[in-house]
Design a protein around this motif. Sequence first.
Motif, PDB file in Angstrom:
ATOM      1  N   ASP A  62       0.820  -1.215   0.000  1.00  0.00           N
ATOM      2  CA  ASP A  62       0.000   0.000   0.000  1.00  0.00           C
ATOM      3  C   ASP A  62       0.853   1.264   0.000  1.00  0.00           C
ATOM      4  N   THR A  64       3.274   2.027   2.256  1.00  0.00           N
ATOM      5  CA  THR A  64       3.831   2.314   3.576  1.00  0.00           C
ATOM      6  C   THR A  64       5.285   1.866   3.626  1.00  0.00           C
ATOM      7  N   TRP A  90      -2.717 -10.542  14.987  1.00  0.00           N
ATOM      8  CA  TRP A  90      -2.018  -9.458  14.287  1.00  0.00           C
ATOM      9  C   TRP A  90      -1.251  -9.918  13.059  1.00  0.00           C
ATOM     10  N   PHE A 106     -10.094  -2.776   6.397  1.00  0.00           N
ATOM     11  CA  PHE A 106      -9.013  -2.260   7.248  1.00  0.00           C
ATOM     12  C   PHE A 106      -8.188  -3.405   7.820  1.00  0.00           C
ATOM     13  N   TRP A 107      -8.852  -4.411   8.399  1.00  0.00           N
ATOM     14  CA  TRP A 107      -8.139  -5.503   9.044  1.00  0.00           C
ATOM     15  C   TRP A 107      -7.395  -6.360   8.038  1.00  0.00           C
ATOM     16  N   LYS A 110      -4.318  -4.436   7.233  1.00  0.00           N
ATOM     17  CA  LYS A 110      -3.437  -4.421   8.400  1.00  0.00           C
ATOM     18  C   LYS A 110      -2.636  -5.720   8.503  1.00  0.00           C
ATOM     19  N   ARG A 113      -0.129  -6.025   5.591  1.00  0.00           N
ATOM     20  CA  ARG A 113       1.011  -5.140   5.843  1.00  0.00           C
ATOM     21  C   ARG A 113       1.935  -5.734   6.912  1.00  0.00           C
ATOM     22  N   ASN A 114       1.358  -6.287   7.969  1.00  0.00           N
ATOM     23  CA  ASN A 114       2.169  -6.915   9.017  1.00  0.00           C
ATOM     24  C   ASN A 114       2.981  -8.081   8.467  1.00  0.00           C
TER      25      ASN A 114
END
Length: 148
Positions: A62, A64, A90, A106-107, A110, A113-114
């Motif tokens: 994304d 980041t 997570w 969103f999740w 997330k 990305r993690n």
Amino acid sequence: MMVDTVSRQVRSRMMSRIRGTGNQRTDKAVASMLRRAGITGWRRHVVIKLPPTKSAMSVASDGTKFKPQVRPDFVFRRQKVALFIDGCFWHGCPRCYTVPKSAKAFWKLKVVRNRERDRYQTAALKKLGWRVVRVWEHDFQPSRTKRH
């Protein structure tokens, strides 16, 4: 459907003030296991600086950018071993993770990305000569393994 009693901006400000405590229960259980086994020479949450890179891996899908540092849960400096205990929620454990019912997009982002950050950090540490061990949180919590 539940209605929030405050505006999005107020909720955002309130949530930004909440600071996580990490996976302390799991970390303490692992630290206790290491002590009982007589394993010494480890430290918790040591920051390891990574060399700056312009690699595509240092940026999430994304856009980041990942920080040029790693903070493993346990570090054995002399042996150059970094132990990560990845939280099932997570990090999107394939056995335990379920997508929350609200804010699904969103999740999903997330967790993706993690995972990308995990791959970047693992590769960067290996490039520096470190051995990287990643273990799922449920491996240290007997009550969680019953679900499987």
